[in-house]
Write a protein that holds these residues in place. Structure first.
Motif, PDB file in Angstrom:
ATOM      1  N   ARG A   1       3.839  59.328  66.937  1.00  0.00           N
ATOM      2  CA  ARG A   1       3.125  59.145  65.920  1.00  0.00           C
ATOM      3  C   ARG A   1       3.025  57.587  65.772  1.00  0.00           C
ATOM      4  NH1 ARG A   1       2.104  63.622  62.271  1.00  0.00           N
ATOM      5  NH2 ARG A   1       1.238  61.670  60.756  1.00  0.00           N
ATOM      6  N   GLN A   2       1.725  56.947  65.533  1.00  0.00           N
ATOM      7  CA  GLN A   2       1.473  55.581  65.519  1.00  0.00           C
ATOM      8  C   GLN A   2       1.085  55.398  63.948  1.00  0.00           C
ATOM      9  OE1 GLN A   2      -1.077  54.901  68.796  1.00  0.00           O
ATOM     10  NE2 GLN A   2       0.621  53.710  69.784  1.00  0.00           N
ATOM     11  N   ASP A   3       0.884  56.319  63.157  1.00  0.00           N
ATOM     12  CA  ASP A   3       0.354  56.137  61.939  1.00  0.00           C
ATOM     13  C   ASP A   3       1.409  56.322  60.876  1.00  0.00           C
ATOM     14  OD1 ASP A   3       0.563  58.829  62.443  1.00  0.00           O
ATOM     15  OD2 ASP A   3      -0.602  59.315  60.692  1.00  0.00           O
ATOM     16  N   VAL A   4       2.780  56.477  61.461  1.00  0.00           N
ATOM     17  CA  VAL A   4       3.886  56.538  60.426  1.00  0.00           C
ATOM     18  C   VAL A   4       4.943  55.200  60.716  1.00  0.00           C
ATOM     19  CG1 VAL A   4       5.701  57.715  59.851  1.00  0.00           C
ATOM     20  CG2 VAL A   4       3.570  58.942  60.431  1.00  0.00           C
ATOM     21  N   PRO A   5       5.139  54.679  59.912  1.00  0.00           N
ATOM     22  CA  PRO A   5       6.317  53.511  60.427  1.00  0.00           C
ATOM     23  C   PRO A   5       7.455  53.771  61.101  1.00  0.00           C
ATOM     24  CG  PRO A   5       5.441  53.139  58.134  1.00  0.00           C
ATOM     25  CD  PRO A   5       4.966  54.284  58.559  1.00  0.00           C
ATOM     26  N   LEU A   6       7.786  53.024  61.940  1.00  0.00           N
ATOM     27  CA  LEU A   6       8.712  53.600  63.125  1.00  0.00           C
ATOM     28  C   LEU A   6      10.177  53.865  62.195  1.00  0.00           C
ATOM     29  CD1 LEU A   6       9.926  53.809  65.739  1.00  0.00           C
ATOM     30  CD2 LEU A   6      10.455  51.548  66.115  1.00  0.00           C
ATOM     31  N   ASP A   7      10.492  52.851  61.138  1.00  0.00           N
ATOM     32  CA  ASP A   7      11.848  53.105  60.343  1.00  0.00           C
ATOM     33  C   ASP A   7      11.715  54.591  59.723  1.00  0.00           C
ATOM     34  OD1 ASP A   7      12.620  50.743  61.468  1.00  0.00           O
ATOM     35  OD2 ASP A   7      12.239  49.892  59.492  1.00  0.00           O
ATOM     36  N   GLU A   8      10.476  54.862  59.345  1.00  0.00           N
ATOM     37  CA  GLU A   8      10.347  56.342  58.589  1.00  0.00           C
ATOM     38  C   GLU A   8      10.236  57.330  59.597  1.00  0.00           C
ATOM     39  OE1 GLU A   8       9.622  58.714  55.274  1.00  0.00           O
ATOM     40  OE2 GLU A   8      10.561  56.995  55.736  1.00  0.00           O
ATOM     41  N   LEU A   9       9.893  57.069  60.682  1.00  0.00           N
ATOM     42  CA  LEU A   9       9.955  58.223  61.941  1.00  0.00           C
ATOM     43  C   LEU A   9      11.440  58.556  62.259  1.00  0.00           C
ATOM     44  CD1 LEU A   9       7.183  57.706  64.448  1.00  0.00           C
ATOM     45  CD2 LEU A   9       7.492  59.466  63.114  1.00  0.00           C
ATOM     46  N   VAL A  10      12.195  57.276  62.408  1.00  0.00           N
ATOM     47  CA  VAL A  10      13.426  57.501  62.739  1.00  0.00           C
ATOM     48  C   VAL A  10      14.416  58.224  61.626  1.00  0.00           C
ATOM     49  CG1 VAL A  10      15.666  56.082  63.096  1.00  0.00           C
ATOM     50  CG2 VAL A  10      13.408  55.377  64.275  1.00  0.00           C
ATOM     51  N   ARG A  11      14.029  57.785  60.274  1.00  0.00           N
ATOM     52  CA  ARG A  11      14.756  58.350  59.033  1.00  0.00           C
ATOM     53  C   ARG A  11      14.475  59.913  59.291  1.00  0.00           C
ATOM     54  NH1 ARG A  11      14.053  60.353  54.324  1.00  0.00           N
ATOM     55  NH2 ARG A  11      11.789  59.958  54.230  1.00  0.00           N
ATOM     56  N   LEU A  12      13.088  60.249  59.396  1.00  0.00           N
ATOM     57  CA  LEU A  12      12.765  61.718  59.430  1.00  0.00           C
ATOM     58  C   LEU A  12      13.454  62.441  60.630  1.00  0.00           C
ATOM     59  CD1 LEU A  12       9.208  61.379  58.045  1.00  0.00           C
ATOM     60  CD2 LEU A  12      11.403  62.202  56.708  1.00  0.00           C
ATOM     61  N   ALA A  13      13.562  61.809  61.767  1.00  0.00           N
ATOM     62  CA  ALA A  13      14.127  62.381  63.183  1.00  0.00           C
ATOM     63  C   ALA A  13      15.654  62.749  63.132  1.00  0.00           C
ATOM     64  CB  ALA A  13      13.907  61.439  64.152  1.00  0.00           C
ATOM     65  N   ARG A  14      16.219  62.204  61.969  1.00  0.00           N
ATOM     66  CA  ARG A  14      17.556  62.512  62.135  1.00  0.00           C
ATOM     67  C   ARG A  14      17.891  63.957  61.614  1.00  0.00           C
ATOM     68  NH1 ARG A  14      20.823  57.618  61.979  1.00  0.00           N
ATOM     69  NH2 ARG A  14      19.513  56.081  61.532  1.00  0.00           N
TER      70      ARG A  14
END
Length: 336
Positions: free
Chosen positions: A295-308
């Motif tokens: 996803r490019q519409d979600v900030p990378l930091d948020e993607l990483v947080r939700l990916a844990r």
């Protein structure tokens, strides 16, 4: 001009000898055993030093002697051949193979161990069938065990009618053998594919090893995921037929996947640029976002947080048939 040319030539030869010395000393150190390894490595370094002295004093015999020694070492190195016939650790004892009949893949030696700890587990090897028409997409799991720079990469193919099939590129260790990243440059380990149930291969990392695992849903369409799965199937079978060496730099858990994606990317009209994050695999999410694979519409930091998914996975039983669905809860889908 002639003097300048000679100086440049000597500098180039100096760099060549230093590189050869570093590689040769490392090869001797990791391929020999006991005190012999250190003595041989030091001796090779001394020979390289003599070659350097010869270059700068115009004593041609010294660099030529080192060159002959290095060629002999290369000849020995080339005699090391990979094998499937060794006393492997149980979790890497079997390699998968994949047969295709129409739209159905039959995968042999799917690993489905139940891990209570790294040393305590139940062994299960299974044969499973997967319908190519039921592929819904692909995801990746990055498992971190020492800092943010390096992570182990898993690729999971998801299906509408059954749990995901996950592939991992592994070092195929023998019993009693320890892993060394440096030794991985010197034909010390064979490469292995593992095809596994996520309760095994993700659960090993999240529940048994307590690693920081992060799951990212890829934006690949079902057709693209299908192409990639078939590329995996071909390479899995190629490896089962002919062993190959693992290499810390060129044949590892990310570079092998990068190559496989590269084989199908032209069909997707998809660009796969070179990037240091392919080697520094812990930073792979930034690269994937750059090329539009996540996803490019979600900030990378948020993607990483939700990916844990580690904490979530540790609340689940590895016998839970809904393990894969539950670890994906709250993880952003591959497309908006």
């Amino acid at each position: 001009m002639r003097r300048l040319f000679l100086i440049v030539l000597k500098l180039v030869l100096t760099l060549v000898i230093l590189g050869a010395a570093l590689w040769g000393a490392g090869f001797l150190y990791f391929r020999l055993s006991g005190a012999t390894a250190g003595i041989a490595a030091i001796g090779f370094g001394i020979a390289a030093l003599a070659g350097l002295v010869g270059i700068w004093t115009s004593e041609a015999r010294l660099p030529l002697g080192f060159a002959a020694l290095f060629i002999g070492l290369l000849s020995w190195w080339s005699s090391f051949l990979p094998s499937h016939q060794r006393d492997w650790i149980p979790e890497l004892a079997r390699l998968p193979s994949i047969a295709r009949e129409g739209e159905v893949l039959t995968v042999s030696n799917v690993r489905n161990f139940r891990w209570r700890s790294e040393q305590d587990y139940d062994q299960r090897w299974e044969t499973r069938r997967y319908d190519l028409a039921a592929i819904s997409g692909a995801d990746i799991v990055l498992s971190y065990w020492s800092g943010e720079a390096i992570a182990h990469l898993l690729v999971s193919f998801t299906f509408s009618d059954q749990p995901p099939l996950t592939f991992s590129v592994e070092i195929r260790r023998e019993k009693g053998e320890e892993y060394s990243a440096i030794a991985g440059f010197f034909r010390s380990y064979e490469m292995a594919y593992v095809a596994a149930d996520e309760r095994d291969i993700v659960g090993l990392r999240t529940n048994a090893r307590k690693e920081d695992a992060r799951l990212f849903r890829l934006s690949a369409s079902p057709a693209q995921a299908r192409d990639l799965l078939l590329a995996y199937a071909k390479d899995v079978n190629d490896l089962a037929a002919k062993p190959r060496w693992y290499n810390t730099l060129t044949t590892n858990c990310t570079t092998v996947v990068y190559h496989l994606v590269g084989t199908v990317a032209p069909e997707w009209k998809f660009s796969l640029p070179l990037d240091p994050r392919v080697l520094l695999s812990g930073y792979l999410p930034g690269y994937l976002q750059r090329i539009g694979a996540i996803r490019q519409d979600v900030p990378l930091d948020e993607l990483v947080r939700l990916a844990r998914i580690g904490d979530k996975a540790r609340t689940l039983s590895l016998d839970d048939p809904d393990f894969s669905a539950k670890i994906r809860e709250g993880v952003p889908t591959g497309r908006p």
